[in-house]
Design an enzyme around this catalytic site. Structure first.
Site, PDB file in Angstrom:
ATOM      1  CB  CYS A  51       4.176  -8.329   9.382  1.00  0.00           C
ATOM      2  SG  CYS A  51       4.881  -8.889   7.825  1.00  0.00           S
ATOM      3  CB  CYS A  63       2.885  -8.980   0.965  1.00  0.00           C
ATOM      4  SG  CYS A  63       1.415  -8.868   1.995  1.00  0.00           S
ATOM      5  CB  CYS A 110      11.419  -2.507  -7.517  1.00  0.00           C
ATOM      6  SG  CYS A 110      11.607  -3.358  -5.933  1.00  0.00           S
ATOM      7  CB  CYS A 128      -1.918  -5.905   6.675  1.00  0.00           C
ATOM      8  SG  CYS A 128      -0.308  -5.421   7.326  1.00  0.00           S
ATOM      9  CB  CYS A 181       9.371   2.413  -6.049  1.00  0.00           C
ATOM     10  SG  CYS A 181       8.755   2.360  -4.365  1.00  0.00           S
ATOM     11  CB  CYS A 235       7.123  -4.395  -0.844  1.00  0.00           C
ATOM     12  SG  CYS A 235       6.609  -3.379  -2.231  1.00  0.00           S
ATOM     13  CG  ASP A 268      -0.156   5.559  15.306  1.00  0.00           C
ATOM     14  OD1 ASP A 268      -0.100   5.497  14.070  1.00  0.00           O
ATOM     15  OD2 ASP A 268      -0.611   4.659  16.022  1.00  0.00           O
ATOM     16  CB  CYS A 314      12.210  -2.154   0.888  1.00  0.00           C
ATOM     17  SG  CYS A 314      12.256  -0.595  -0.001  1.00  0.00           S
TER      18      CYS A 314
END
Ligand code: B12
Ligand code: SF4
Ligand code: SF4
Length: 359
Positions: free
Chosen positions: A254, A211, A204, A227, A200, A207, A143, A261
């Protein structure tokens, strides 16, 4: 020293054995040098548009993002590792029930902090590789890497970048963490056909529809400043008033763009006890957060979990918003008390929550 021209199976066997010994089953290798012009253009547009908000480090990292050799001189390979953290809703033993007075925690934070859980495993692998190959350099990241982890995950065949901007793998869906080992060894890259065969469904964009704040404003496009993950975890200070009612009862991160999905139907439950130990849990009583008196108490309660990151004041801010959004009038006395708190952010959000609850 690993021979530079070793075949794929031979030279990845050692990596595979060491990673498996740490229960890390899914990994891939990308060449350090990649064609990255398009990704770099997208990235700099993203920064210029201000979508990184107060995450200033993303701006500082721009030069390194797609160039591992600027992070580790002489870097030839990026070994990208994925660690599954999925648990179904309702499985967190220490999480309280789904009452209106509880705040939701994103799945990745139900257990131990993944920076430690994955970080310590990769460090052990790196230590062993250094012993075995003293002429080479190895360095692990989780990360905190200045690299675009998803870009290299895709190049390493871990999965593809979906419209919710997350990497989706055919084994774990999107419920996994990424970490990497940078090395001067030239490991053969994972063949392109492994894991990159997916995308994907054309029609679609569930998501985006799910949101609540409009952060996913178009396929593959995210404004981080909207976000809930950014607002509740990364952002310090006041949360824009127009976004507060849209945040529901999320108090840390979140999961909505992953929960809806269809590609996550392939998710498997994690076998890593670090994540199923439920240190923070799935939900926390808002009253408990609002009653945290000091930073020390907060740190003791959430030691070893990702919840340490925002700290007490930001979490009280988040809980005040959730209290207003869930109509938790039983929390009014506590919120009124907090309107006199020493911390300006706490005072302001408590006042806002009181106004919402009494109008
Ligand atoms: C900053 C950050 C955030 C920000 C911004 C999110 C974002 N989507 O960029 C915030 C705080 C909002 C966030 C939220 C979350 N995050 Co985060 N985050 C990061 C971090 C530190 C940097 C990402 C970054 O630089 N973003 C800026 C974008 C522009 O760059 P990029 O994604 O790296 O690069 C992309 C572009 O170059 C793009 N691109 C390339 N070519 C093209 C072409 C076109 C046309 C387009 C449109 C794009 C494009 O593709 C690249 C790869 O996706 C990474 C770790 C890391 N070092 O990479 C974790 C990371 C992405 N986060 C992670 C997680 C788990 C989350 C959350 C799920 C946590 C939660 N439950 O609350 C949410 C998910 C929200 C979402 N839908 O993305 C994981 C994702 C794992 C996965 N399976 O993909 C990561 C990899 C951390 C980790 N080590 O595991 N995060
Ligand atoms: S994590 Fe939540 S707020 Fe952020 S993009 Fe996904 S659905 Fe939207
Ligand atoms: S919800 Fe649909 S568009 Fe969004 S990431 Fe999943 S498959 Fe892709």
């Amino acid at each position: 020293m690993v021979p530079r021209d070793a075949n794929y199976a031979e030279s990845t066997r050692e990596l595979s054995e060491l990673l498996r010994a740490e229960s890390l089953e899914l990994f891939g290798v990308a060449k350090a040098e990649q064609e990255s012009a398009r990704a770099e253009t997208e990235y700099s547009r993203w920064i210029t548009a201000g979508h990184n908000g107060s995450m200033e480090y993303l701006n500082r990292h721009a030069e390194m993002k797609y160039h591992p050799a600027r992070v580790l001189p002489g870097c030839r390979s990026v070994v990208v590792v994925a660690m599954n953290y999925f648990q179904p809703a309702g499985s967190a033993a220490s999480g309280v029930g789904a009452g209106s007075d509880s705040g939701r925690i994103a799945r990745y934070a139900w257990g131990r902090d993944y920076h430690n859980a994955l970080g310590k495993r990769l460090k052990r692998v790196v230590r062993e590789l250094r012993l075995r190959h003293p002429g080479e350099t190895f360095r692990s990241f989780v990360d905190s890497s200045p690299l675009s982890e998803r870009f290299f995950a895709e190049q390493a065949g871990i999965g593809f970048t979906a419209k919710n901007t997350l990497t989706v793998s055919s084994t774990y869906g999107s419920w996994f963490f990424l970490g990497e080992i940078l090395s001067t060894v030239e490991y053969p890259p994972t063949p392109a056909q492994e894991g990159r065969h997916d995308e994907c469904p054309r029609d679609c964009f569930r998501c985006g529809g799910a949101c609540p704040t409009g952060a996913l404003f178009a396929p593959h496009r995210i404004d981080a400043t909207r976000c809930i993950s950014y607002l509740t975890i990364e952002h310090r200070g006041s949360i824009p008033e127009e976004l507060r009612p849209l945040m529901g009862n999320w108090i840390f991160g979140c999961d909505l763009c992953q929960e809806v999905c269809p590609l996550n139907a392939r998710a498997r439950i994690t076998e890593t006890s670090d994540f199923s130990g439920h240190r923070a849990g799935e939900r926390i009583k808002l009253g408990e957060i609002l009653s945290m008196e000091d930073e020390e108490g907060y740190r003791a309660r959430f030691a070893g979990t990702p919840l340490l990151r925002p700290g007490r004041a930001a979490m009280i801010r988040n809980a005040a918003i959730a209290a207003a959004n869930t109509g938790s009038i039983e929390l009014l006395p506590k919120l009124r008390e907090l309107t006199r708190d020493d911390n300006m952010v706490i005072r302001e959000h408590a006042r806002w929550a009181v106004d919402q609850l009494i109008r």
